[in-house]
Motif scaffolding. Structure first.
Motif, PDB file in Angstrom:
ATOM      1  N   ALA A  16      -3.605   0.960  -0.112  1.00  0.00           N
ATOM      2  CA  ALA A  16      -4.711   1.186   0.818  1.00  0.00           C
ATOM      3  C   ALA A  16      -4.366   0.669   2.206  1.00  0.00           C
ATOM      4  N   LEU A  20      -3.830   2.791   5.618  1.00  0.00           N
ATOM      5  CA  LEU A  20      -4.705   2.495   6.751  1.00  0.00           C
ATOM      6  C   LEU A  20      -3.966   1.796   7.892  1.00  0.00           C
ATOM      7  N   HIS A  46      -9.442   7.913  -0.622  1.00  0.00           N
ATOM      8  CA  HIS A  46      -9.754   7.801   0.806  1.00  0.00           C
ATOM      9  C   HIS A  46     -10.216   9.148   1.358  1.00  0.00           C
ATOM     10  N   ALA A  51     -12.437   5.014   3.220  1.00  0.00           N
ATOM     11  CA  ALA A  51     -12.073   3.616   2.942  1.00  0.00           C
ATOM     12  C   ALA A  51     -13.268   2.680   3.091  1.00  0.00           C
TER      13      ALA A  51
END
Length: 175
Positions: A16, A20, A46, A51
């Protein structure tokens, strides 16, 4: 030993945080559920949920329920990526149609078995008591030729069972 989805002392971000492009903190809520070696898992989640929404959902849940929630989100996200219109509902609908088809096929097969048993019983009774010109002339009625003697036991019996929970559908079972 793993701690929070990463090796202790290593600076490898979770999938994640990598997607990101942010620093993965020690207490990252995503790290236990989205390891760095499964980037597509978080990418799909996502894409479907975002998110921020995933973060909020995980923060609101007790830690012992988060794994199940992530599994559900991953399943729904993967289904939504495969079928953007229907997602999981399309998969469930398809499986329900398969169940309905198989139940119909099973009912037809069971009916055929009953039909074959009836034919077999009928053929056995006609071989035991064949109709012949000498028998028909001597007997008082033609239907008496088809009646088995009272001392013989029928080849099989069928009992009718009414399932009241299924709105009174009748089902025949061998007894």
């Amino acid at each position: 030993m793993k701690e929070s989805g990463r090796k202790q002392g290593a600076a490898s971000p979770c999938a994640a945080c990598k997607l990101l492009r942010r620093r993965c903190a020690q207490d990252c809520v995503f790290a236990p559920y989205f390891p760095a070696d499964e980037p597509q898992k978080f990418a799909n989640v996502h894409k479907v949920f975002g998110a921020s929404n995933v973060n909020k959902m995980l923060q609101e849940l007790p830690v012992e329920q988060r794994g199940d929630a992530v599994s559900s989100m991953v399943y729904e996200a993967n289904a939504r990526v495969r079928d953007p219109v229907y997602g999981c509902v399309g998969a469930i609908s398809s499986l329900q149609q398969q169940i309905d088809l198989l139940q119909t096929q099973l009912a037809l097969a069971q009916a055929e078995v009953v039909h074959l048993r009836v034919r077999q019983a009928a053929s056995l009774s006609t071989t035991r008591h064949p109709i012949s010109p000498s028998n028909s002339a001597a007997s008082p009625s033609p239907s008496s030729n088809f009646m088995p003697p009272s001392h013989t036991k029928p080849f099989f019996e069928m009992d009718m069972v009414v399932d009241h929970d299924s709105l009174g559908e009748s089902v025949w079972y061998p007894s």
